[in-house]
Design an enzyme around this catalytic site. Structure first.
Site, PDB file in Angstrom:
ATOM      1  N   ALA A   1     -17.728  77.540  39.723  1.00  0.00           N
ATOM      2  CA  ALA A   1     -18.096  76.826  40.949  1.00  0.00           C
ATOM      3  C   ALA A   1     -18.544  75.410  40.625  1.00  0.00           C
ATOM      4  CB  ALA A   1     -19.204  77.585  41.687  1.00  0.00           C
TER       5      ALA A   1
ATOM      6  N   ASN B   1     -24.568  66.808  38.911  1.00  0.00           N
ATOM      7  CA  ASN B   1     -23.404  67.435  39.542  1.00  0.00           C
ATOM      8  C   ASN B   1     -23.101  66.863  40.927  1.00  0.00           C
ATOM      9  OD1 ASN B   1     -24.605  70.612  38.315  1.00  0.00           O
ATOM     10  ND2 ASN B   1     -23.193  69.205  37.320  1.00  0.00           N
TER      11      ASN B   1
ATOM     12  N   ARG C   1     -19.867  64.693  42.381  1.00  0.00           N
ATOM     13  CA  ARG C   1     -18.485  65.157  42.465  1.00  0.00           C
ATOM     14  C   ARG C   1     -18.364  66.589  42.988  1.00  0.00           C
ATOM     15  NH1 ARG C   1     -20.740  65.170  37.789  1.00  0.00           N
ATOM     16  NH2 ARG C   1     -20.660  66.976  36.419  1.00  0.00           N
TER      17      ARG C   1
ATOM     18  N   SER D   1     -22.499  85.813  34.425  1.00  0.00           N
ATOM     19  CA  SER D   1     -21.446  85.428  33.482  1.00  0.00           C
ATOM     20  C   SER D   1     -20.235  86.318  33.680  1.00  0.00           C
ATOM     21  CB  SER D   1     -21.948  85.548  32.041  1.00  0.00           C
ATOM     22  OG  SER D   1     -20.880  85.381  31.131  1.00  0.00           O
TER      23      SER D   1
ATOM     24  N   ALA E   1     -14.936  81.545  27.809  1.00  0.00           N
ATOM     25  CA  ALA E   1     -14.784  82.207  29.105  1.00  0.00           C
ATOM     26  C   ALA E   1     -13.334  82.194  29.558  1.00  0.00           C
ATOM     27  CB  ALA E   1     -15.667  81.530  30.148  1.00  0.00           C
TER      28      ALA E   1
ATOM     29  N   CYS F   1     -22.787  67.962   3.313  1.00  0.00           N
ATOM     30  CA  CYS F   1     -23.497  66.950   2.524  1.00  0.00           C
ATOM     31  C   CYS F   1     -23.486  65.589   3.218  1.00  0.00           C
ATOM     32  CB  CYS F   1     -22.892  66.849   1.123  1.00  0.00           C
ATOM     33  SG  CYS F   1     -21.118  66.551   1.093  1.00  0.00           S
TER      34      CYS F   1
END
Length: 717
Positions: free
Chosen positions: A27, A58, A61, A97, A123, A175
């Site tokens: 979303a 957010n 947009r 999730s 995902a 290193c």
């Protein structure tokens, strides 16, 4: 709504829109636009899932969110906003999730189409596998700046998300990060490692202390004076230890005895013992460790030596509470004094949050978490100052830390529109109209802004996900990699499994189990100690993903800072050595066939070899961060080249049709037909896409190959 008005859609599509069940995954920038388009098109049965919460950045947009929504669930707020367009729609939101075990194959099977608007590769890979197993069409989408892409993934018809190799993450030797940084990104990676050492999930290969084993420092070593002092001190410590032990034996009745024994503790424990004192931590990381690096004289023969900084010289009177005004100036390059101030403030906030956690829980670095981002920006700039590297603004560091490409709202809207248009084609089973579409910043040779693919890409027969018998060769140093690393770094992080079970095919013994504590005793053992050596075949199974994979072990001895493993998804590599020997003894005609195949491959007529992925454990990797929209995007000029080739091919075809040649009797060896023939009435369908060759490549035959690059795209305000 469009579907409620007769005549807007064809009658059949109108009914399909009304009765279809759709899942939107994500979303964010694209997901909000997709949900809006679905509702306005007349879809009434929609489910949306997203784990994220709304951040202030957010709002520029993701237009379903407003300032009062900051901190709330994206999925739930998106649902509420979308219902304002059509209150009759049935929208179910999950603040969770998608990789959770609550959303298995049966969950995906109830949908007619899935629209993916995800922001991270793990995902995406998971949703790809779920849709393949559920046999549900997946519309994959993503944006990268002004570029956008939409493609269909359907089992047996098109390639899946994992059929093509992914772009390798940029990596740096340990290193370089710890001893000799030369670019701002080196200091940023070091700062992120420092965050993990203090508050996050600490990794063995993310040590931030000076690396005394650096090959560049071996010849000169530690300066003579320092080395001599170290040796004498070590000798004195040993004597002290012996004396203390003797005193303890003689004075057993004494309850409290001072023991001048130096105990080595990790950075996190030391910071806790110091009660996260900003001055002590600052001096340790930016003064004492730098002075230790200066003792490695060989490192600075051809490099400019670093200059340590002292806390007291920067903030002699300590720090004041509250957020200073300059900390809010995201485009300002902070001075070293300002960095020290922000370091102290962020350290205070992070330590307070960390100490509230229970057990072994840790903080997760997030670029949108202000204290975490401030901490990394301040530490990176202080280290840059020490090594005379250009400092960056917080805004620039935020971009570099997450490999960020700013998201464009218009691109999101265009891409979301293409996704829903493709969903219409899927519902009508018009697969030939479901070719991938690319949105470009510049017009191509045919003045196209939205450029469709010429053909549906076929599944890769060597794909280790969607092939009929998935198999890979795992090139790995069995003498250095532990069972836990095999599970976490290879199976989970690289091969994107969730809860893998691994057995040895020859013996049936269980190497890794998804059942808790069943194989915990194996985790600390090396592969070689478990008789996992060259040629051993492992069987892997992820019950939740309904995914099985065969892995053949190919041992090699890894050099310092070399990749400890590499995944190669080529079924040919799984053939027994006896069969390989037979191939070497085959007649000459097979050699000719191989040469012919190579020629056809150069012309794009042969399916590309399977994906090859490589991951380094020791070298530091710039992790792709998770935020807004992610895209698999191709070079912008590919389509221009493709159109030129199409025009040239059409002319060549016309010229060839006018020729008439009398063939003489054939005496040469008969050529075997190609195993893959593409027949199509449309001339354009015969043209394969040409991959642009870089300026560094030598001249040679143009390689015809469908490429696919995955960039984690993170949008910022």
């Amino acid at each position: 709504m469009a579907a409620a008005i007769d005549g807007v859609f064809p009658t059949e599509l109108q009914e399909l829109v009304k009765i279809s069940k759709v899942l939107v995954v994500g979303a964010g920038g694209i997901g909000c636009e997709v949900l809006k388009n679905l509702v306005l098109s007349g879809f009434t049965d929609i489910e949306i899932i997203d784990l994220d919460t709304i951040d202030l950045s957010n709002l520029n947009r993701q237009f379903l969110f407003h300032r009062e929504h900051v901190g709330k669930s994206k999925a739930r707020v998106a649902r509420e906003s979308a219902l304002s367009f059509n209150p009759d729609a049935r929208i179910t939101a999950y603040h969770d999730s998608v990789t959770s075990t609550d959303y298995g194959v049966n969950f995906f099977r109830k949908f007619d189409v899935v629209l993916s608007a995800l922001d991270n590769m793990a995902a995406r890979n998971h949703v790809n596998r779920m849709c393949l197993n559920a046999d549900v069409p997946l519309i994959e989408s993503g944006t990268s700046g002004y570029n956008g892409q939409v493609e269909l993934i359907k089992r047996g018809l098109t390639q899946c998300y994992e059929c093509t190799p992914k772009e390798k993450q940029r990596s740096f030797p340990g290193c370089t990060i710890r001893n000799t940084p030369s670019e701002p990104i080196h200091c940023i990676v070091w700062a992120k490692h420092l965050f993990n050492q203090l508050f996050g999930e600490s990794q063995e290969d993310e040590d931030i202390s000076p690396d005394a084993a650096d090959p560049d420092a071996q010849e000169g070593g530690i300066e003579e004076g320092a080395g001599g002092d170290a040796e004498s001190k070590n000798g004195e410590k040993e004597k002290e230890k012996k004396e203390v032990k003797e005193m303890e034996k003689e004075e057993e009745e004494v309850k409290e005895t001072q023991k001048p024994i130096v105990v080595r503790i990790n950075t996190r424990q030391w910071a806790k013992d110091c009660k996260y004192d900003a001055g002590k931590l600052f001096n340790k990381f930016f003064n004492e460790d730098i002075n230790y690096l200066l003792q490695m004289s060989n490192l600075w023969k051809t490099r400019k030596a670093p200059v340590p900084v002292q806390w007291d010289t920067l903030l002699p009177e300590g720090t004041s509470d509250g957020q200073p005004e300059f900390a809010k100036q995201l485009h300002k390059v902070w001075s070293i004094e300002e960095c020290a101030h922000i370091f102290a403030t962020a350290l205070k906030d992070l330590s307070a949050s960390f100490l509230k956690l229970e057990g072994d829980d840790s903080l997760v670095w997030d670029k949108d978490d202000q204290p975490a981002m401030d901490f990394v920006a301040a530490c990176a700039n202080v280290r840059s100052h020490i090594f005379d590297i250009e400092r960056k603004s917080r805004f620039e560091i935020k971009s570099m830390a997450g490999n960020i490409i700013p998201a464009i709202a218009t691109t999101n809207a265009i891409t979301a529109g293409m996704s829903v248009m493709r969903a219409f084609n899927v519902l009508e089973s018009k697969w030939e109209k479901c070719k991938s579409v690319y949105a470009r910043l510049r017009l191509n040779a045919r003045n196209q802004f939205l450029v469709p693919e010429l053909v549906l890409p076929k599944p890769n027969p060597n794909c280790y996900v969607c092939a009929s018998d998935p198999a890979i060769t795992l090139k790995i140093d069995t003498k250095k990699v532990h069972i836990k690393e095999l599970r976490d770094d290879v199976l989970v992080k690289t091969l994107n499994m969730l809860n893998p079970d691994v057995t040895v095919q020859s013996t049936g013994s269980i190497l890794i189990s998804s059942e808790e504590d069943e194989t915990e005793g194996n985790e600390g053992k090396l592969l070689s100690e478990m008789n996992i050596v060259d040629g051993v075949l492992l069987k892997c199974d992820d019950f939740f993903q309904n995914y099985e994979l065969s892995i053949i072990i190919s041992h090699f001895d890894a050099e310092r800072d070399q990749a400890l493993f590499e995944v190669k998804a080529d079924a040919k590599q799984l053939q027994p050595k006896e069969e390989e020997q037979k191939k070497e003894d085959e007649p000459e005609q097979d050699v000719e066939k191989e040469i012919s195949t190579q020629k056809r491959s150069a012309n794009g007529d042969v399916t590309d070899e399977g994906p090859s992925t490589s991951k380094k454990i020791r070298p530091t990797e710039v992790e792709d961060d998770d935020d807004d929209d992610c895209l698999v995007i191709e070079e912008e000029d590919d389509d221009d080249v493709k159109e030129v080739v199409a025009v040239a091919t059409e002319k060549l075809s016309d010229a060839t049709d006018k020729l008439s040649v009398d063939s003489s009797p054939k005496t040469a060896t008969k050529r075997k037909p190609s195993t893959e023939v593409i027949n199509d009435d449309d001339d354009d369908e015969d043209i394969t896409e040409i991959l642009d060759s870089s300026d560094e490549e030598s001249a040679g035959p143009t390689k015809s190959k469908r490429s696919r690059l995955d960039n984690e795209v993170i949008s910022i305000d």
